[in-house]
Write a protein that holds these residues in place. Structure first.
Motif, PDB file in Angstrom:
ATOM      1  N   VAL A 139       0.923  -1.168  -0.071  1.00 52.82           N
ATOM      2  CA  VAL A 139       0.119  -0.248   0.345  1.00 52.82           C
ATOM      3  C   VAL A 139       1.021   1.210  -0.031  1.00 52.82           C
ATOM      4  CG1 VAL A 139      -1.900  -0.990   1.317  1.00 52.82           C
ATOM      5  CG2 VAL A 139      -0.285   0.033   2.417  1.00 52.82           C
ATOM      6  N   LEU A 140      -0.046   2.076  -0.520  1.00 55.98           N
ATOM      7  CA  LEU A 140       0.882   3.094  -0.959  1.00 55.98           C
ATOM      8  C   LEU A 140       0.628   3.980   1.064  1.00 55.98           C
ATOM      9  CD1 LEU A 140       0.330   3.124  -3.669  1.00 55.98           C
ATOM     10  CD2 LEU A 140       1.675   5.390  -3.930  1.00 55.98           C
ATOM     11  N   LEU A 141       1.468   4.411   1.715  1.00 52.85           N
ATOM     12  CA  LEU A 141       1.111   5.862   2.469  1.00 52.85           C
ATOM     13  C   LEU A 141       1.507   7.787   1.929  1.00 52.85           C
ATOM     14  CD1 LEU A 141       3.984   4.186   5.101  1.00 52.85           C
ATOM     15  CD2 LEU A 141       1.535   3.593   4.627  1.00 52.85           C
ATOM     16  N   GLU A 142       1.913   8.103   0.959  1.00 56.85           N
ATOM     17  CA  GLU A 142       2.315   9.745   1.135  1.00 56.85           C
ATOM     18  C   GLU A 142       3.433   8.975   0.187  1.00 56.85           C
ATOM     19  OE1 GLU A 142       3.323  11.631   4.297  1.00 56.85           O
ATOM     20  OE2 GLU A 142       5.127  10.923   5.407  1.00 56.85           O
ATOM     21  N   THR A 143       3.417  10.752  -0.327  1.00 59.25           N
ATOM     22  CA  THR A 143       4.620  11.782  -1.295  1.00 59.25           C
ATOM     23  C   THR A 143       4.618  12.273  -1.050  1.00 59.25           C
ATOM     24  OG1 THR A 143       3.123  10.212  -3.959  1.00 59.25           O
ATOM     25  CG2 THR A 143       4.389  11.924  -3.362  1.00 59.25           C
ATOM     26  N   ASN A 144       6.400  12.877  -0.822  1.00 54.84           N
ATOM     27  CA  ASN A 144       7.487  12.879  -1.318  1.00 54.84           C
ATOM     28  C   ASN A 144       7.488  13.767  -2.098  1.00 54.84           C
ATOM     29  OD1 ASN A 144       7.553  12.823   2.476  1.00 54.84           O
ATOM     30  ND2 ASN A 144       7.889  10.949   1.033  1.00 54.84           N
ATOM     31  N   THR A 145       6.859  15.909  -1.645  1.00 52.76           N
ATOM     32  CA  THR A 145       7.111  16.578  -3.453  1.00 52.76           C
ATOM     33  C   THR A 145       9.272  17.037  -2.730  1.00 52.76           C
ATOM     34  OG1 THR A 145       5.736  18.423  -2.151  1.00 52.76           O
ATOM     35  CG2 THR A 145       4.830  16.896  -3.645  1.00 52.76           C
ATOM     36  N   GLN A 146       9.249  17.037  -1.376  1.00 57.98           N
ATOM     37  CA  GLN A 146      10.791  17.443  -1.139  1.00 57.98           C
ATOM     38  C   GLN A 146      11.200  16.494  -0.237  1.00 57.98           C
ATOM     39  OE1 GLN A 146       8.800  22.234  -1.813  1.00 57.98           O
ATOM     40  NE2 GLN A 146       9.896  22.179  -0.116  1.00 57.98           N
ATOM     41  N   PRO A 147      11.519  15.635  -1.213  1.00 57.70           N
ATOM     42  CA  PRO A 147      12.750  14.879   0.236  1.00 57.70           C
ATOM     43  C   PRO A 147      13.148  15.041   0.670  1.00 57.70           C
ATOM     44  CG  PRO A 147      12.411  13.743  -2.395  1.00 57.70           C
ATOM     45  CD  PRO A 147      11.689  15.267  -1.856  1.00 57.70           C
ATOM     46  N   GLY A 148      14.333  14.575   1.299  1.00 58.80           N
ATOM     47  CA  GLY A 148      15.406  14.719   2.500  1.00 58.80           C
ATOM     48  C   GLY A 148      16.410  14.659   1.551  1.00 58.80           C
ATOM     49  N   MET A 149      16.738  16.403   1.708  1.00 62.61           N
ATOM     50  CA  MET A 149      18.310  15.937   0.197  1.00 62.61           C
ATOM     51  C   MET A 149      19.905  16.924   0.754  1.00 62.61           C
ATOM     52  SD  MET A 149      16.412  15.845  -2.915  1.00 62.61           S
ATOM     53  CE  MET A 149      17.951  16.119  -4.064  1.00 62.61           C
ATOM     54  N   THR A 150      19.894  15.786   1.997  1.00 60.77           N
ATOM     55  CA  THR A 150      21.622  15.188   2.289  1.00 60.77           C
ATOM     56  C   THR A 150      22.228  14.259   1.114  1.00 60.77           C
ATOM     57  OG1 THR A 150      21.681  13.828   3.993  1.00 60.77           O
ATOM     58  CG2 THR A 150      20.824  15.632   4.412  1.00 60.77           C
ATOM     59  N   PRO A 151      23.164  13.932   1.237  1.00 55.20           N
ATOM     60  CA  PRO A 151      23.843  12.619   0.632  1.00 55.20           C
ATOM     61  C   PRO A 151      23.753  11.568   0.706  1.00 55.20           C
ATOM     62  CG  PRO A 151      25.522  14.531   0.719  1.00 55.20           C
ATOM     63  CD  PRO A 151      25.060  15.303   2.189  1.00 55.20           C
ATOM     64  N   THR A 152      23.402  11.647   1.823  1.00 50.50           N
ATOM     65  CA  THR A 152      23.366  10.070   2.465  1.00 50.50           C
ATOM     66  C   THR A 152      21.358   9.857   2.741  1.00 50.50           C
ATOM     67  OG1 THR A 152      23.203  10.497   4.939  1.00 50.50           O
ATOM     68  CG2 THR A 152      24.641   9.745   4.132  1.00 50.50           C
ATOM     69  N   SER A 153      20.846  11.436   1.897  1.00 44.29           N
ATOM     70  CA  SER A 153      19.395  10.847   1.955  1.00 44.29           C
ATOM     71  C   SER A 153      18.539   9.259   1.513  1.00 44.29           C
ATOM     72  CB  SER A 153      18.456  12.312   1.927  1.00 44.29           C
ATOM     73  OG  SER A 153      18.724  12.897   3.195  1.00 44.29           O
ATOM     74  N   LEU A 154      17.541   8.890   1.431  1.00 46.14           N
ATOM     75  CA  LEU A 154      17.061   8.226   0.445  1.00 46.14           C
ATOM     76  C   LEU A 154      16.893   8.374  -0.628  1.00 46.14           C
ATOM     77  CD1 LEU A 154      13.869   7.440   2.697  1.00 46.14           C
ATOM     78  CD2 LEU A 154      15.765   6.010   1.925  1.00 46.14           C
ATOM     79  N   ALA A 155      16.162   9.676  -1.402  1.00 42.26           N
ATOM     80  CA  ALA A 155      16.354   9.544  -3.146  1.00 42.26           C
ATOM     81  C   ALA A 155      18.108   9.801  -3.882  1.00 42.26           C
ATOM     82  CB  ALA A 155      15.914  11.330  -3.278  1.00 42.26           C
ATOM     83  N   PRO A 156      19.092  10.880  -2.669  1.00 44.25           N
ATOM     84  CA  PRO A 156      20.253  10.981  -2.998  1.00 44.25           C
ATOM     85  C   PRO A 156      21.155   9.767  -3.828  1.00 44.25           C
ATOM     86  CG  PRO A 156      19.654  12.530  -2.085  1.00 44.25           C
ATOM     87  CD  PRO A 156      18.171  12.053  -1.745  1.00 44.25           C
ATOM     88  N   GLU A 157      20.360   8.875  -2.415  1.00 45.54           N
ATOM     89  CA  GLU A 157      21.270   7.663  -2.416  1.00 45.54           C
ATOM     90  C   GLU A 157      20.158   6.390  -3.565  1.00 45.54           C
ATOM     91  OE1 GLU A 157      22.230   5.332   1.688  1.00 45.54           O
ATOM     92  OE2 GLU A 157      19.657   4.463   0.761  1.00 45.54           O
ATOM     93  N   GLN A 158      19.829   6.817  -4.313  1.00 44.89           N
ATOM     94  CA  GLN A 158      19.420   5.347  -4.832  1.00 44.89           C
ATOM     95  C   GLN A 158      19.534   6.746  -6.384  1.00 44.89           C
ATOM     96  OE1 GLN A 158      14.761   5.668  -5.562  1.00 44.89           O
ATOM     97  NE2 GLN A 158      14.858   4.520  -3.739  1.00 44.89           N
ATOM     98  N   ALA A 159      19.363   7.505  -6.639  1.00 47.73           N
ATOM     99  CA  ALA A 159      20.232   8.548  -7.248  1.00 47.73           C
ATOM    100  C   ALA A 159      21.659   7.752  -8.087  1.00 47.73           C
ATOM    101  CB  ALA A 159      19.936   9.901  -7.572  1.00 47.73           C
ATOM    102  N   ALA A 160      22.637   8.400  -6.881  1.00 51.24           N
ATOM    103  CA  ALA A 160      23.425   7.909  -6.606  1.00 51.24           C
ATOM    104  C   ALA A 160      24.038   6.295  -7.042  1.00 51.24           C
ATOM    105  CB  ALA A 160      24.617   8.100  -5.520  1.00 51.24           C
ATOM    106  N   HIS A 161      23.175   5.157  -6.686  1.00 56.01           N
ATOM    107  CA  HIS A 161      23.399   3.549  -6.660  1.00 56.01           C
ATOM    108  C   HIS A 161      23.111   3.788  -8.446  1.00 56.01           C
ATOM    109  CE1 HIS A 161      23.769   0.061  -5.459  1.00 56.01           C
ATOM    110  NE2 HIS A 161      23.001  -0.093  -6.861  1.00 56.01           N
ATOM    111  N   LEU A 162      22.351   4.765  -8.938  1.00 59.22           N
ATOM    112  CA  LEU A 162      22.205   5.003 -10.667  1.00 59.22           C
ATOM    113  C   LEU A 162      23.417   5.829 -10.975  1.00 59.22           C
ATOM    114  CD1 LEU A 162      19.009   5.065 -10.697  1.00 59.22           C
ATOM    115  CD2 LEU A 162      20.010   2.551 -11.232  1.00 59.22           C
ATOM    116  N   GLY A 163      24.619   5.571 -10.374  1.00 58.30           N
ATOM    117  CA  GLY A 163      25.583   6.444 -10.780  1.00 58.30           C
ATOM    118  C   GLY A 163      25.208   7.819 -10.855  1.00 58.30           C
TER     119      GLY A 163
END
Length: 305
Positions: A263-287
């Motif tokens: 199930v979906l809980l929520e969508t974050n339009t401005q997710p945490g953006m430190t280098p170790t935050s979840l979204a940047p971490e996913q981007a880094a994993h993809l280079g």
């Protein structure tokens, strides 16, 4: 509006603000400013207050990087100011931001798009304290805050919760979903990866921001069907809400129920953006490095969409 880092345009990074997530925003904004300077931008860090329109009029930035979290910065308010001033800005616009920070309205959009959600109500805090408005287990949380601020879990056999005085007059009560905490980032028109967030308990404020509070398995070790569903649902949620730029959608998955347990809980339009935050971490994993991600977000900045 597309702006190339080679032209060294001025970027104003909005951070801090007045919400319960001020400290998270200050950390996010500072890390984003460092990365934007590394990408070649002239950066001014702005602690957003009531004089924000005057400050921006004086600074005349080419782009605003919105690193605010919570009310006033993530709910369409500051986006409206930036639209009025005609300054391109990162992340989602007025309507998508307002919808996504209102958890109950987000669920209504999800349902209309055919996305799976759990039962929830928005009720007066007095009603929540007077007795169970849903059968336990359930979760009580503010309807319009992020970062797991003010989250209560009510277990079977427990009394109705006593809420902190800082909780709003109306709160969301949501059926509790057992299982794993998963999240997927959308970058433009692309869903990136699925992260499995591993904690010793609830993924609360401490687990999100304290050192060692949680571990991230990326990509998550999931059945192909669940991975594909997370990527599909996150992209559909992003589009249904009208998001732009970067968003991150959070899930709970009850393994015992297979796909029906996702199930979906929520969508974050401005997710945490430190280098170790979840979204940047996913981007880094993809280079995609953190400065490269910041550069992409500035290039993606706009008004009117």
């Amino acid at each position: 509006m597309a702006v190339g880092s080679g032209r060294f345009p001025r970027v104003a990074v909005l951070q801090g603000g007045m919400s319960a997530e001020r400290e998270v925003s200050l950390a996010t904004g500072h890390e984003c400013a460092i990365a934007l300077r590394a990408a070649g931008y002239e950066v001014v860090e702005v602690d957003a207050g009531p004089d924000l329109p005057e400050v921006l009029a004086r600074l005349k930035p080419a782009v605003v990087f919105n690193a605010l979290h919570g009310r006033w910065g993530e709910d369409g308010c500051v986006q409206g100011i930036l639209e009025w001033l005609r300054i391109p800005y990162t992340h989602s616009g007025v309507l998508a931001s307002a919808l996504a920070l209102d958890k109950q309205r987000t669920k209504e959009v999800y349902r209309a798009a055919g996305l799976p959600v759990v039962e929830s109500l928005v009720v007066a805090r007095e009603a929540v304290e007077a007795g169970h408005v849903l059968a336990p287990p359930y979760v009580v949380k503010p309807n319009n805050e992020g970062s797991s601020v003010g989250v209560y879990i009510v277990h079977p056999g427990s009394n109705a919760p006593r809420l902190a005085e800082t909780m709003p007059a109306e709160v969301m009560v949501e059926a509790y979903v057992p299982g794993r905490e998963l999240t997927t980032t959308v970058m433009g028109d692309r869903a990136l990866l699925v992260t499995d967030i591993i904690t010793d308990g609830w993924y609360d404020y401490h687990a999100k921001y304290a050192p060692g509070g949680s571990r991230h398995q990326i990509p998550a070790d999931l059945p192909e069907e669940i991975t594909a569903a997370c990527l599909d649902y996150a992209l559909r949620a992003h589009r249904a809400l009208g998001c732009r730029g970067l968003s991150r959608t959070d899930f709970r998955w009850d393994e015992a129920r297979g796909l029906a347990g996702l199930v979906l809980l929520e969508t974050n339009t401005q997710p945490g953006m430190t280098p170790t935050s979840l979204a940047p971490e996913q981007a880094a994993h993809l280079g995609i490095s953190f400065p490269e991600l910041m550069d992409w977000m500035v290039r993606d900045a706009s008004c009117d969409r």
